[in-house]
Design an enzyme around this catalytic site. Sequence first.
Site, mmCIF file in Angstrom:
data_model
loop_
_atom_site.group_PDB
_atom_site.id
_atom_site.type_symbol
_atom_site.label_atom_id
_atom_site.label_comp_id
_atom_site.label_asym_id
_atom_site.label_seq_id
_atom_site.Cartn_x
_atom_site.Cartn_y
_atom_site.Cartn_z
ATOM 1 C CD GLU A 2 -42.562 -1.327 -34.334
ATOM 2 O OE1 GLU A 2 -43.486 -1.944 -34.897
ATOM 3 O OE2 GLU A 2 -42.092 -0.257 -34.761
ATOM 4 C CD GLU A 27 -42.120 5.617 -28.716
ATOM 5 O OE1 GLU A 27 -41.552 5.058 -29.662
ATOM 6 O OE2 GLU A 27 -41.540 6.462 -27.994
ATOM 7 C CG ASP A 76 -33.633 7.694 -30.534
ATOM 8 O OD1 ASP A 76 -34.108 8.387 -31.442
ATOM 9 O OD2 ASP A 76 -34.300 7.316 -29.546
ATOM 10 C CE LYS A 80 -22.019 15.182 -30.421
ATOM 11 N NZ LYS A 80 -22.494 16.295 -29.622
ATOM 12 C CG ASP A 112 -30.960 6.577 -40.840
ATOM 13 O OD1 ASP A 112 -30.706 6.274 -39.656
ATOM 14 O OD2 ASP A 112 -31.384 7.704 -41.168
ATOM 15 C CB THR A 150 -40.911 3.247 -39.738
ATOM 16 O OG1 THR A 150 -39.585 3.697 -39.980
ATOM 17 C CG2 THR A 150 -40.924 1.754 -39.448
ATOM 18 C CE1 TYR A 152 -38.495 9.212 -35.890
ATOM 19 C CE2 TYR A 152 -36.204 9.714 -36.384
ATOM 20 C CZ TYR A 152 -37.350 9.938 -35.653
ATOM 21 O OH TYR A 152 -37.359 10.920 -34.683
HETATM 22 C C1 LIG Z 1 -35.830 7.389 -34.154
HETATM 23 S S1 LIG Z 1 -37.379 6.981 -33.432
HETATM 24 C C2 LIG Z 1 -38.030 5.727 -34.541
HETATM 25 C C3 LIG Z 1 -39.511 5.573 -34.432
HETATM 26 C C4 LIG Z 1 -40.131 4.515 -35.375
HETATM 27 N N1 LIG Z 1 -39.649 3.187 -35.051
HETATM 28 C C5 LIG Z 1 -39.849 4.824 -36.817
HETATM 29 O O1 LIG Z 1 -39.037 4.106 -37.432
HETATM 30 O O2 LIG Z 1 -40.455 5.773 -37.355
HETATM 31 C C6 LIG Z 1 -36.893 5.999 -32.027
HETATM 32 C C7 LIG Z 1 -38.053 5.756 -31.094
HETATM 33 O O3 LIG Z 1 -37.625 4.867 -30.060
HETATM 34 C C8 LIG Z 1 -38.218 5.289 -28.838
HETATM 35 N N2 LIG Z 1 -37.377 4.774 -27.750
HETATM 36 C C9 LIG Z 1 -36.146 5.191 -27.403
HETATM 37 N N3 LIG Z 1 -35.693 4.506 -26.346
HETATM 38 C C10 LIG Z 1 -36.667 3.615 -26.026
HETATM 39 C C11 LIG Z 1 -36.791 2.632 -25.014
HETATM 40 N N4 LIG Z 1 -35.814 2.431 -24.118
HETATM 41 N N5 LIG Z 1 -37.925 1.883 -24.958
HETATM 42 C C12 LIG Z 1 -38.912 2.102 -25.872
HETATM 43 N N6 LIG Z 1 -38.842 3.012 -26.854
HETATM 44 C C13 LIG Z 1 -37.745 3.770 -26.933
HETATM 45 C C14 LIG Z 1 -38.238 6.808 -28.939
HETATM 46 O O4 LIG Z 1 -39.200 7.394 -28.096
HETATM 47 C C15 LIG Z 1 -38.582 7.002 -30.424
HETATM 48 O O5 LIG Z 1 -39.979 7.089 -30.631
#
Ligand SMILES: C[S@@+](CC[C@H](N)C(=O)[O-])C[C@H]1O[C@@H](n2cnc3c(N)ncnc32)[C@H](O)[C@@H]1O
Length: 176
Positions: A2, A27, A76, A80, A112, A150, A152
């Site tokens: 994951e 993460e 994420d 934009k 989403d 999750t 989010y």
């Molecule tokens: C919007 S959060 C979603 C977290 C979780 N998957 C959830 O659905 O609750 C996106 C996560 O991806 C992680 N993330 C972003 N870029 C990443 C990367 N290049 N490698 C690993 N994790 C990353 C961020 O630190 C963040 O915790």
Amino acid sequence: MEIGFGAGEHLLAQAQRHPTIGFIGCEPYLNGVAALLSAMENADLGNIRIFPDDARLLLPALAPASIGRLFILFPDPWPKAKHHNRRLVNPATLRAFARILRPGGELRVASDHDGYVRWILDYATRDGGFLWLAQRPADWRQRPADSPATRYQEKAMGRGQSCATLRFERRHMIAL
Ligand SMILES: C[S@@+](CC[C@H](N)C(=O)[O-])C[C@H]1O[C@@H](n2cnc3c(N)ncnc32)[C@H](O)[C@@H]1O
């Protein structure tokens, strides 16, 4: 595996459900890593390895066809246009995901954000490496039964926002 497991609830649930399978979680958010480590200790779980950094640094070190399922849940969205180059799912990472996934393995991405969902569908199906498994709207509108919500996803649903889960099958080996 994951990528971006946040606080790790989904990864923990998968690892508990499949105790004989080894999991990798990536993460860089250290509070999330700490939360997962603590939950693993409480659950006495030893089948997760954590890479506490940007997953893109790990991908080249993984052997071809070494991963059975890859989850990327609510990455994420970088909505934009000028930030689209920061999106975690992009043509370069999709090639890397295709390399590490075994043929018949699954790439599962949830979001989403409609624009990101369309972006992922477009790029994932473009070079023939992945087959989108949906046959009817419920296949992307409903969360798969084996994937707990999750943090989010709970937040998005709390806002009344619809979420999509895209499931792709790794199709065949490509020269990379
Ligand atoms: C919007 S959060 C979603 C977290 C979780 N998957 C959830 O659905 O609750 C996106 C996560 O991806 C992680 N993330 C972003 N870029 C990443 C990367 N290049 N490698 C690993 N994790 C990353 C961020 O630190 C963040 O915790």
